[in-house]
Write an enzyme that holds these catalytic residues in place. Structure first.
Site, PDB file in Angstrom:
ATOM      1  N   SER A 110       0.430   7.847   5.527  1.00 16.17           N
ATOM      2  CA  SER A 110      -0.895   7.956   6.130  1.00 16.17           C
ATOM      3  C   SER A 110      -1.930   8.427   5.108  1.00 16.17           C
ATOM      4  O   SER A 110      -3.095   8.043   5.167  1.00 16.17           O
ATOM      5  CB  SER A 110      -0.850   8.929   7.315  1.00 16.17           C
ATOM      6  OG  SER A 110      -0.002   8.432   8.334  1.00 16.17           O
ATOM      7  N   LEU A 147       0.821  -1.212   0.000  1.00 18.34           N
ATOM      8  CA  LEU A 147       0.000   0.000   0.000  1.00 18.34           C
ATOM      9  C   LEU A 147       0.855   1.261   0.000  1.00 18.34           C
ATOM     10  O   LEU A 147       0.684   2.134  -0.843  1.00 18.34           O
ATOM     11  CB  LEU A 147      -0.920  -0.003   1.226  1.00 18.34           C
ATOM     12  CG  LEU A 147      -1.738   1.258   1.492  1.00 18.34           C
ATOM     13  CD1 LEU A 147      -2.764   1.487   0.383  1.00 18.34           C
ATOM     14  CD2 LEU A 147      -2.433   1.189   2.848  1.00 18.34           C
ATOM     15  N   SER A 196       0.017   6.088  15.627  1.00 16.09           N
ATOM     16  CA  SER A 196      -0.822   6.423  16.781  1.00 16.09           C
ATOM     17  C   SER A 196      -1.678   7.651  16.496  1.00 16.09           C
ATOM     18  O   SER A 196      -2.826   7.749  16.948  1.00 16.09           O
ATOM     19  CB  SER A 196       0.058   6.670  18.009  1.00 16.09           C
ATOM     20  OG  SER A 196       0.678   5.471  18.440  1.00 16.09           O
ATOM     21  N   ILE A 210      14.605  -0.819  34.905  1.00 12.57           N
ATOM     22  CA  ILE A 210      14.736  -1.777  36.005  1.00 12.57           C
ATOM     23  C   ILE A 210      16.056  -2.546  35.904  1.00 12.57           C
ATOM     24  O   ILE A 210      16.700  -2.842  36.914  1.00 12.57           O
ATOM     25  CB  ILE A 210      13.530  -2.738  36.010  1.00 12.57           C
ATOM     26  CG1 ILE A 210      12.259  -1.983  36.447  1.00 12.57           C
ATOM     27  CG2 ILE A 210      13.768  -3.941  36.921  1.00 12.57           C
ATOM     28  CD1 ILE A 210      10.975  -2.756  36.279  1.00 12.57           C
ATOM     29  N   HIS A 211      16.466  -2.836  34.685  1.00 18.55           N
ATOM     30  CA  HIS A 211      17.741  -3.541  34.485  1.00 18.55           C
ATOM     31  C   HIS A 211      18.948  -2.624  34.701  1.00 18.55           C
ATOM     32  O   HIS A 211      20.076  -3.112  34.851  1.00 18.55           O
ATOM     33  CB  HIS A 211      17.819  -4.118  33.070  1.00 18.55           C
ATOM     34  CG  HIS A 211      17.083  -5.413  32.887  1.00 18.55           C
ATOM     35  ND1 HIS A 211      15.719  -5.503  32.863  1.00 18.55           N
ATOM     36  CD2 HIS A 211      17.547  -6.678  32.710  1.00 18.55           C
ATOM     37  CE1 HIS A 211      15.354  -6.760  32.663  1.00 18.55           C
ATOM     38  NE2 HIS A 211      16.450  -7.498  32.579  1.00 18.55           N
ATOM     39  N   GLY A 212      18.718  -1.317  34.671  1.00 19.75           N
ATOM     40  CA  GLY A 212      19.838  -0.389  34.817  1.00 19.75           C
ATOM     41  C   GLY A 212      20.807  -0.501  33.645  1.00 19.75           C
ATOM     42  O   GLY A 212      20.402  -0.649  32.496  1.00 19.75           O
ATOM     43  N   GLY A 213      22.092  -0.462  33.936  1.00 19.65           N
ATOM     44  CA  GLY A 213      23.093  -0.531  32.878  1.00 19.65           C
ATOM     45  C   GLY A 213      23.023  -1.797  32.061  1.00 19.65           C
ATOM     46  O   GLY A 213      23.308  -1.800  30.857  1.00 19.65           O
ATOM     47  N   GLU A 272       0.798  -0.026  10.106  1.00 18.46           N
ATOM     48  CA  GLU A 272      -0.654  -0.193   9.955  1.00 18.46           C
ATOM     49  C   GLU A 272      -1.442   0.933  10.612  1.00 18.46           C
ATOM     50  O   GLU A 272      -2.482   0.730  11.229  1.00 18.46           O
ATOM     51  CB  GLU A 272      -1.095  -1.563  10.478  1.00 18.46           C
ATOM     52  CG  GLU A 272      -0.530  -2.682   9.623  1.00 18.46           C
ATOM     53  CD  GLU A 272      -1.229  -3.997   9.821  1.00 18.46           C
ATOM     54  OE1 GLU A 272      -2.462  -4.019   9.931  1.00 18.46           O
ATOM     55  OE2 GLU A 272      -0.522  -5.025   9.849  1.00 18.46           O
TER      56      GLU A 272
END
Length: 391
Positions: free
Chosen positions: A144, A137, A378, A349-352, A375
Site C-alpha cells: 500500500s 508496482l 479495502s 445456502i448450499h450447506g455441506g 489494486e
C-alpha cells in the site's frame, strides 16, 4: 431455466446502456458459457493459465477493447470494458483477472502516457493478443505504501539500468512487456519515481517465486527479479519523476475493472445459489420457500444491483472525462465486499455441498477474497474516499 440479472436494453439498466453495450454483453456471455465455464474448475485446480482463451479474446478484438482503432484497438468505452470484465468474472475469475491486468494495467498506461512511437509500436501487438501485458508496482517491502519502493533505474548514456525486485505481479509469466515503476531520483519520495516499458526477454529480467494462491489460481502471480536490466532510454514511459502520479491514475481506472470482476463472481455465486434453492428440497418443499433462504437471496440480489450501478456510474464518469477517482474507489470497495458477502451466503445456502469442490461456490468464495486486496485494499479505498471527502 434460472432468470439472471444480466443487463439488457429493456432492463433497469437501459437508461445507461446502448444497444451496442447489450449486444456486447450477450456476445461475451455466450462465448464465456461455451468456452470458459466448462474448463474454469480445471484452470483453478491445475493453476493453468488458459492461453487458448486469450488467443480467442484477441481474435474477438476484446484484448484491445478501450484502445482507439488507430492503434489496433476496438475504440470502445470504459463501460464496455466493465461489462466484458464482469462476464469473464462470472465465468472464470482467473481469466477475468488476467484480462483486467492486461487491459487496465499492461496497456492503458502506454496509451495514456506513451509517446506516439511507443503507442504505434506496442499497442497494436498488445491489442491483437500477439503480446500480453503486465504492470509491476508492488515490492516485498512496499505494498500500500507504493512510494516506499526500492527498485532503481539509473541513466547510463542512451540506456536505463534497472535493479530490484517486484512481487505479486500478474501475467508476467506469459507477458511480452511489463511496465516497471522505479526510483530515478532518491530522497524526494514519490516525486523521484518514473515508469519504464520493459520487454520480458531483456537480459537480466527473470521470474522468481511463483505464488501458491488461495484463489484465482489460473492467473499467475509471481516475483520479478531485475538484475542490471538495460533498456533503451526511450523506453521511459511519460515524464521522468511522474511515474507515481501515473500509477495513481492507472489504479483509478483499474479499480473499475476489479470492481467489475468482483461483480462477475457475485453474479455467478448468486445464480448458483438461486438455482440450488429452487431445486433442493427439505421438509417437503424447495428450500427457497424458507424465509431465511429467501432473505439471503433478496440481500444478495440487492447488493449485486447496487454494486453494478456504482460500477456503471464510475465508468460513465470516466467516459465523460469527469473526475471519477472517488467513485471508482467506492465501486471497487462496495463490489469487492459484496462479492465476499454473496459468495459466503451462496455456500451457506448450499450447506455441506457448498463446501466441496463438486459445486463451484467454494471456488467463488476463494476467488472473491482477492478483490478486497488487489489494486488497493479495502482499507486504502476507504482512505481514498475519505480524502476525497475532505477528511
Amino acid at each position: 431455466m434460472v432468470q439472471t440479472m444480466a443487463p439488457a436494453a429493456d432492463s433497469i439498466y437501459g437508461f445507461m446502456l446502448t444497444e451496442e453495450h447489450t449486444m456486447l454483453q450477450k456476445m461475451v456471455r455466450d462465448f464465456a458459457d461455451k468456452e470458459i465455464v466448462p474448463k474454469a474448475a480445471d484452470v483453478d485446480e491445475t493453476c493453468r493459465f488458459p492461453v487458448e482463451t486469450f488467443q480467442k479474446l484477441g481474435e474477438m478484438e476484446l484484448l484491445g477493447l478501450p484502445i482507439p482503432t488507430q492503434y489496433g484497438g476496438a475504440g470502445a468505452d470504459t463501460l464496455s470494458q466493465a461489462i466484458v470484465t464482469e462476464e469473464l468474472g462470472r465465468a472464470c475469475a482467473s481469466t477475468a483477472l488476467s484480462y483486467a491486468a492486461h487491459v487496465s494495467l499492461g496497456m492503458m498506461p502506454i496509451y495514456m502516457f506513451g509517446t506516439e512511437s511507443q503507442k504505434q509500436y506496442y499497442l497494436p501487438k498488445l491489442a491483437s493478443g500477439e503480446w500480453l501485458g503486465s504492470w509491476a508496482l508492488t515490492e516485498p517491502g512496499s505494498g500500500s505504501d507504493a512510494a516506499g519502493m526500492r527498485t532503481t533505474a539509473v541513466r547510463d548514456g542512451d540506456s536505463w539500468i534497472l535493479n530490484g525486485r517486484k512481487t505479486f505481479i500478474t501475467n508476467v509469466t506469459h507477458a511480452k512487456t511489463t511496465i516497471v515503476l522505479a526510483i530515478t531520483e532518491k530522497g524526494i519520495g514519490s516525486k523521484g519515481i518514473s515508469a519504464f516499458i520493459v520487454e520480458t526477454d531483456t537480459p537480466g529480467f527473470s521470474i522468481g517465486k511463483v505464488e501458491k494462491k488461495m484463489g484465482m489460481r489460473g492467473s499467475p502471480t509471481v516475483e520479478i527479479i531485475l538484475d542490471n536490466v538495460r533498456i533503451p532510454a526511450e523506453n521511459i514511459l511519460g515524464e521522468m519523476g511522474k511515474g507515481f502520479n501515473g500509477a495513481l491514475e492507472t489504479l483509478d481506472g483499474g479499480r473499475i475493472g476489479i470492481g467489475a470482476l468482483a461483480l462477475g463472481v457475485s453474479q455467478a455465486a448468486f445464480e448458483a445459489a438461486l438455482n440450488y434453492a429452487k431445486q433442493r428440497e427439505q421438509f417437503g418443499q424447495s428450500i427457497g420457500h424458507f424465509q431465511t433462504i429467501g432473505n439471503y437471496l433478496a440481500d444478495m440480489a440487492t447488493r449485486i444491483r447496487a454494486a453494478r450501478l456504482l460500477i456503471y456510474q464510475a465508468a460513465w464518469l470516466k467516459d465523460q472525462g469527469k473526475p471519477f477517482g472517488m467513485e471508482a474507489s467506492m465501486a471497487k470497495l462496495y463490489a469487492s465486499e459484496t462479492s465476499e458477502f454473496v459468495t459466503n451466503l451462496a455456500i451457506q445456502i448450499h450447506g455441506g455441498y457448498g463446501y466441496i469442490k463438486e459445486f463451484p461456490v467454494e471456488r467463488y468464495l476463494r476467488d472473491a477474497k482477492l478483490t478486497q486486496i488487489g489494486e488497493g485494499t479495502s482499507e486504502i479505498q476507504r482512505l481514498v474516499i475519505a480524502r476525497r471527502l475532505g477528511v
